[in-house]
Design a protein around this motif. Structure first.
Motif, PDB file in Angstrom:
ATOM      1  N   VAL A 171       0.946  -1.168   0.030  1.00  0.00           N
ATOM      2  CA  VAL A 171      -0.050   0.067  -0.076  1.00  0.00           C
ATOM      3  C   VAL A 171       0.985   1.030   0.020  1.00  0.00           C
ATOM      4  N   VAL A 172       0.229   2.430  -0.249  1.00  0.00           N
ATOM      5  CA  VAL A 172       1.042   3.596  -0.559  1.00  0.00           C
ATOM      6  C   VAL A 172       1.010   4.256   0.773  1.00  0.00           C
ATOM      7  N   CYS A 173       2.141   4.670   1.411  1.00  0.00           N
ATOM      8  CA  CYS A 173       2.167   5.597   2.769  1.00  0.00           C
ATOM      9  C   CYS A 173       2.223   6.873   2.453  1.00  0.00           C
ATOM     10  N   LEU A 174       1.708   7.768   2.975  1.00  0.00           N
ATOM     11  CA  LEU A 174       1.721   9.101   2.707  1.00  0.00           C
ATOM     12  C   LEU A 174       1.129   9.936   3.783  1.00  0.00           C
ATOM     13  N   SER A 182      -7.430  12.176   1.204  1.00  0.00           N
ATOM     14  CA  SER A 182      -8.939  11.763   1.440  1.00  0.00           C
ATOM     15  C   SER A 182      -9.591  10.985   0.359  1.00  0.00           C
ATOM     16  N   LYS A 183      -8.729  10.424  -0.602  1.00  0.00           N
ATOM     17  CA  LYS A 183      -9.251   9.404  -1.523  1.00  0.00           C
ATOM     18  C   LYS A 183      -9.237   7.906  -0.859  1.00  0.00           C
ATOM     19  N   ALA A 184     -10.145   7.313  -1.410  1.00  0.00           N
ATOM     20  CA  ALA A 184     -10.087   5.869  -0.616  1.00  0.00           C
ATOM     21  C   ALA A 184      -9.142   4.890  -1.132  1.00  0.00           C
ATOM     22  N   ALA A 185      -8.570   5.183  -2.270  1.00  0.00           N
ATOM     23  CA  ALA A 185      -7.576   4.442  -3.119  1.00  0.00           C
ATOM     24  C   ALA A 185      -6.939   5.384  -4.140  1.00  0.00           C
ATOM     25  N   LEU A 186      -5.699   5.243  -4.502  1.00  0.00           N
ATOM     26  CA  LEU A 186      -4.790   5.919  -5.441  1.00  0.00           C
ATOM     27  C   LEU A 186      -4.877   5.409  -6.476  1.00  0.00           C
ATOM     28  N   GLN A 187      -4.790   6.296  -7.612  1.00  0.00           N
ATOM     29  CA  GLN A 187      -4.353   5.661  -8.989  1.00  0.00           C
ATOM     30  C   GLN A 187      -3.054   5.449  -9.172  1.00  0.00           C
ATOM     31  N   PRO A 188      -2.280   4.575 -10.046  1.00  0.00           N
ATOM     32  CA  PRO A 188      -1.061   4.718 -10.281  1.00  0.00           C
ATOM     33  C   PRO A 188      -0.457   6.063 -10.709  1.00  0.00           C
ATOM     34  N   ALA A 189      -1.255   6.738 -11.408  1.00  0.00           N
ATOM     35  CA  ALA A 189      -0.771   8.083 -12.022  1.00  0.00           C
ATOM     36  C   ALA A 189      -0.517   8.851 -10.749  1.00  0.00           C
ATOM     37  N   GLU A 256       1.272  10.723  12.199  1.00  0.00           N
ATOM     38  CA  GLU A 256       0.961  11.691  10.978  1.00  0.00           C
ATOM     39  C   GLU A 256       1.086  10.984   9.617  1.00  0.00           C
ATOM     40  N   LEU A 257       0.978   9.741   9.497  1.00  0.00           N
ATOM     41  CA  LEU A 257       0.938   9.072   8.449  1.00  0.00           C
ATOM     42  C   LEU A 257      -0.259   7.935   8.065  1.00  0.00           C
ATOM     43  N   THR A 258      -0.736   7.868   6.993  1.00  0.00           N
ATOM     44  CA  THR A 258      -1.775   6.836   6.746  1.00  0.00           C
ATOM     45  C   THR A 258      -1.356   6.267   5.317  1.00  0.00           C
ATOM     46  N   THR A 259      -2.077   5.044   5.065  1.00  0.00           N
ATOM     47  CA  THR A 259      -1.911   4.403   3.984  1.00  0.00           C
ATOM     48  C   THR A 259      -3.235   4.287   3.200  1.00  0.00           C
ATOM     49  N   ARG A 260      -3.155   3.976   1.834  1.00  0.00           N
ATOM     50  CA  ARG A 260      -4.121   3.927   0.804  1.00  0.00           C
ATOM     51  C   ARG A 260      -3.496   2.887  -0.160  1.00  0.00           C
ATOM     52  N   PRO A 261      -4.595   2.048  -0.712  1.00  0.00           N
ATOM     53  CA  PRO A 261      -4.253   0.909  -1.546  1.00  0.00           C
ATOM     54  C   PRO A 261      -4.228   1.704  -2.976  1.00  0.00           C
ATOM     55  N   VAL A 262      -3.548   1.072  -3.962  1.00  0.00           N
ATOM     56  CA  VAL A 262      -3.407   1.531  -5.227  1.00  0.00           C
ATOM     57  C   VAL A 262      -4.789   0.584  -6.089  1.00  0.00           C
ATOM     58  N   ALA A 263      -5.324   1.504  -6.843  1.00  0.00           N
ATOM     59  CA  ALA A 263      -6.259   0.814  -7.650  1.00  0.00           C
ATOM     60  C   ALA A 263      -6.010   0.120  -8.790  1.00  0.00           C
TER      61      ALA A 263
END
Length: 320
Positions: A171-174, A182-189, A256-263
């Protein structure tokens, strides 16, 4: 419930199915065809399972149940052999200490779980831990300086047994205050638009190369990036605003960090135990088998592929 099922049933039937005939199996097992037939009939009558169809010539063809039986029976017989080898090693006092390595990218929960399992099995046998990069751990096991290690794949040394223990999604750490959080999942772009934080290539050169390939497959070309040598350092760089990072899902995060999956992708990092195919402590395979059973309710985070064929090391792939 199944007390009638003995190891000999599985051993005999496995040989029959492998050789696709009773005569060849009897010769291989140094027994008689009537004896094999009696055990096969007893197994079929008690279980209600039909493992094969027998032709007039005596040749047999496997049913779908027979195909499944072969894999299950091999695992059962292997577990018996591993159990006996481990018990004999304990009886003869062969296991006095265990030198266990752990990669910095591996989940420390696995090391702690293995340590607890080892202490339960061998309370008087100490563990000597070693923390290092995957490449260094591979070298030390190959040279005999370590007995086993928990690493992230892939591992290419053909002298080693590679036994996958867990698979985790990447998953993406940001930063939690980043606009994309704020997005549930990130796009590769989204990865292309921001500087990236990666582990130093020397941590696991093959894993690093494979990750860059996977990113390129979805249109993300990484030319420059910040390098970290430890999960804590990686989170520190992300926290300081040097970019996003791809990390193992479930990693304990800074507040201060969170993670999101890549769609649209199914990337995973695979963790395995490695040890020498020849000359390893006989308790190690049994401990790994016991640990898998204890962890099984919480391990299936990604899809498990079949074992790779060919003459390569016995392992799963690194990234799905």
């Amino acid at each position: 419930m199944y007390d009638w099922a003995e190891y000999r049933h599985f051993r005999y039937l496995l040989e029959i199915l492998d050789l696709k005939g009773f005569r060849a199996a009897a010769e291989q097992l140094h027994t008689t065809q009537p004896n094999l037939s009696a055990h096969a009939r007893q197994f079929r009558e008690n279980s209600g399972l039909h493992l094969y169809r027998r032709s007039k010539s005596g040749r047999i063809s496997l049913t779908p149940t027979g195909v499944a039986f072969k894999l299950i029976a091999r695992g059962l017989l292997s577990a018996r052999d591993e159990a006996m080898a481990a018990l004999l090693a304990v009886e003869q006092g062969e296991v006095r200490t265990l030198r266990l390595g752990c990669s910095s990218q591996a989940d420390p929960i696995l090391f702690n779980a293995f340590f607890a399992m080892h202490r339960e099995l061998l309370p008087d046998c100490p563990i000597r831990p070693v923390h290092a990069d995957t490449a260094q751990l591979v070298e030390e096991i190959a040279s005999g300086d370590l007995d086993a290690a928990i690493v992230t794949l892939p591992v290419a040394d053909l002298s080693l047994r590679v036994d996958e223990i867990r698979r985790d999604r990447l998953v993406v750490c940001l930063r939690a205050d980043h606009s994309l959080a704020s997005k549930a999942a990130l796009q590769p772009a989204d990865l292309q638009q921001h500087p990236t934080v990666l582990y130093h290539p020397q941590r696991n050169a093959q894993a690093h190369s494979r990750l860059l390939e996977l990113l390129e497959e979805v249109g993300v070309k990484i030319e420059e990036y910040s390098r970290a040598s430890h999960p804590t350092e990686m989170q520190g760089l992300v926290k300081q605003g040097f970019g996003f990072a791809l990390i193992r899902e479930g990693t304990v995060l800074d507040a201060e960090l969170t993670t999101r999956p890549v769609a649209g992708v199914d990337w995973t990092v695979d963790t395995a135990f490695i040890y020498k195919k020849q000359g390893h402590p006989k308790t190690v395979p049994m401990l790994i088998r016991l640990l898998k059973g204890r962890l099984s309710p919480q391990t299936p985070k990604g899809k498990k592929p079949p074992l790779s064929a060919g003459k390569g090391p016995e392992q799963m792939s690194l990234l799905g």
